[in-house]
Design a protein around this motif. Structure first.
Motif, PDB file in Angstrom:
ATOM      1  N   PRO A 180     -61.193 -46.352  68.672  1.00  0.00           N
ATOM      2  CA  PRO A 180     -60.080 -45.918  67.824  1.00  0.00           C
ATOM      3  C   PRO A 180     -60.106 -44.412  67.620  1.00  0.00           C
ATOM      4  O   PRO A 180     -61.166 -43.825  67.370  1.00  0.00           O
ATOM      5  CB  PRO A 180     -60.331 -46.665  66.509  1.00  0.00           C
ATOM      6  N   SER A 181     -58.951 -43.787  67.731  1.00  0.00           N
ATOM      7  CA  SER A 181     -58.878 -42.334  67.578  1.00  0.00           C
ATOM      8  C   SER A 181     -57.874 -41.950  66.500  1.00  0.00           C
ATOM      9  O   SER A 181     -58.239 -41.362  65.488  1.00  0.00           O
ATOM     10  CB  SER A 181     -58.510 -41.681  68.911  1.00  0.00           C
ATOM     11  N   ARG A 182     -56.614 -42.311  66.695  1.00  0.00           N
ATOM     12  CA  ARG A 182     -55.589 -42.024  65.687  1.00  0.00           C
ATOM     13  C   ARG A 182     -55.507 -43.209  64.728  1.00  0.00           C
ATOM     14  O   ARG A 182     -55.288 -44.345  65.156  1.00  0.00           O
ATOM     15  CB  ARG A 182     -54.243 -41.771  66.366  1.00  0.00           C
ATOM     16  N   VAL A 183     -55.699 -42.926  63.433  1.00  0.00           N
ATOM     17  CA  VAL A 183     -55.726 -44.001  62.437  1.00  0.00           C
ATOM     18  C   VAL A 183     -54.822 -43.641  61.267  1.00  0.00           C
ATOM     19  O   VAL A 183     -54.456 -42.477  61.073  1.00  0.00           O
ATOM     20  CB  VAL A 183     -57.160 -44.286  61.932  1.00  0.00           C
ATOM     21  N   LEU A 184     -54.486 -44.649  60.468  1.00  0.00           N
ATOM     22  CA  LEU A 184     -53.600 -44.470  59.320  1.00  0.00           C
ATOM     23  C   LEU A 184     -54.284 -44.997  58.069  1.00  0.00           C
ATOM     24  O   LEU A 184     -54.759 -46.138  58.040  1.00  0.00           O
ATOM     25  CB  LEU A 184     -52.291 -45.223  59.559  1.00  0.00           C
TER      26      LEU A 184
END
Length: 378
Positions: A174-178
């Motif tokens: 996982p790289s871009r997370v919210l």
């Protein structure tokens, strides 16, 4: 996005043609350990011969490409079985970081069919805590001095249950997370990594300086720490063994950092050599790097590993400094100047010289598949 990713391949340290070979593979939300045992493969002379050839290649020096081919070849017979075993993702379902950090684990084993070919065999499924835990316990004597000031600060702390995964790297990480409506770059915490401790110190100084003088670093294009991902074993692990040693009892672990997400075209190293990159671009990047580094020094922080690969160019064409984990890269910073202001200045000067060479000798390069800069973080 790759369907399969081999995280690592292991074999005996000492040269041994009968060494076991083990692959650790990620696929569709599950983790697999694939075991090749020489004593099992001995049932087929041809299978054992191929195993010996694989070992010869793995033991070679500087044979990274050949080793990758061996790993891919050893994984191939198991791909159908892994797809059959791995959970089927629900269409449209929200994925959280928890599912990556604590995947279902499966042990697979290579056996030999009567034909002599490899016959994939399902051996066992493991509960979450039986195969190691990500991150590092926060009361660890090495981590605690660097982490405790951040734990005591106003910095946000989240469980991996609350971190939504939006995108992954080519390695399926996982790289871009919210989180709470804000997009971050997720950086997994690796236990015992000394450069990680240096990185925490750097982010702590940046936070402290920002709180003391909000305007000083306000407009500086640097990666910043925005939150910590911390998990408690009681919450995330299941079926805890009752006969565990005391050291194995549940605790609380740092499993990752939430950093500034920088949507980018690529790194400076990727972009500066292109013939469609103008000299005005290179000059602007140089000025921005100088300004950011001097501001960091004003906050008592050394960049530490100054090089073009640690500069991201965002979608507006501006340069951002990333990676405050210290160390150095030969050719950019000398070893005796690492993690110091002097080393930063040496690295920045060498980046300037490198940009100048590209300005004087523009060339046209052929774009390779996957080389374009796109979405990314640090």
């Amino acid at each position: 996005m790759q369907n399969f990713y081999t995280e690592s391949t292991t074999w005996d340290l000492k040269f041994n043609l009968d060494s076991d070979i083990t692959l650790y593979v990620r696929h569709r939300g599950a983790a697999f350990r694939i075991c090749y045992h020489a004593h099992i493969l001995a049932a087929s002379p041809s299978a054992l011969k191929q195993h010996h050839e694989s070992c010869r290649i793995l033991y070679k020096d500087d044979a990274d490409e050949e080793c990758c081919k061996v790993s891919d070849r050893l994984r191939k017979p198991f791909e159908d079985l892994m797809t059959e075993i791995a959970p089927t993702p629900l269409t449209g379902s929200t994925e959280y970081l928890h599912s990556y950090l604590y995947p279902p684990w499966f042990i697979l084993e290579a056996r030999v069919a009567k034909s002599g070919y490899i016959q994939p065999h399902f051996k066992a499924a493991l509960s979450r805590q039986e195969f190691g835990r990500p991150g590092e316990y926060i009361d660890n004597d090495f981590l605690q001095p660097h982490l405790s000031p951040l734990l005591d600060s106003k910095l946000n702390k989240y469980s991996s249950y609350h971190v939504q995964v939006l995108a992954r790297t080519s390695q399926l990480v996982p790289s871009r997370v919210l989180v709470d409506g804000t997009v971050y770059f997720f950086k997994p915490w690796i236990s015992g990594r000394m450069h990680g401790y240096y990185e925490l110190q750097s982010y702590r100084k940046i936070l402290a300086d920002t709180e003391a003088s909000p305007s000083f670093l306000a407009g500086v294009r640097i990666c910043r720490l925005h939150g910590l991902v911390i998990d408690n074993d009681d919450d995330v692990l299941q079926h805890y063994p009752l006969d565990s040693d005391e050291k194995d009892y549940p605790g609380t672990r740092l499993v990752g950092l939430l950093l500034t997400y920088i949507e980018n075209r690529g790194t400076l190293e990727d972009l500066a050599p292109w013939s469609d990159c103008t000299n005005e671009d290179r000059l602007r990047w140089s000025k921005q790097i100088h300004h950011s580094v001097e501001c960091l020094h004003g906050a008592g922080v050394a960049w530490g590993d100054a090089k073009p690969d640690n500069v991201l160019v965002d979608m507006e064409g501006d340069a951002w400094l990333i990676d405050f984990g210290g160390s150095y890269t030969p050719g950019w910073v000398d070893e005796d100047k690492q993690e110091a202001v002097e080393g930063d200045r040496q690295g920045v000067q060498r980046i300037d010289d490198w940009l100048t060479r590209w300005s004087r000798q523009p060339v046209t390069r052929i774009k390779r598949s996957g080389e374009e800069g796109g979405e990314g973080g640090v």
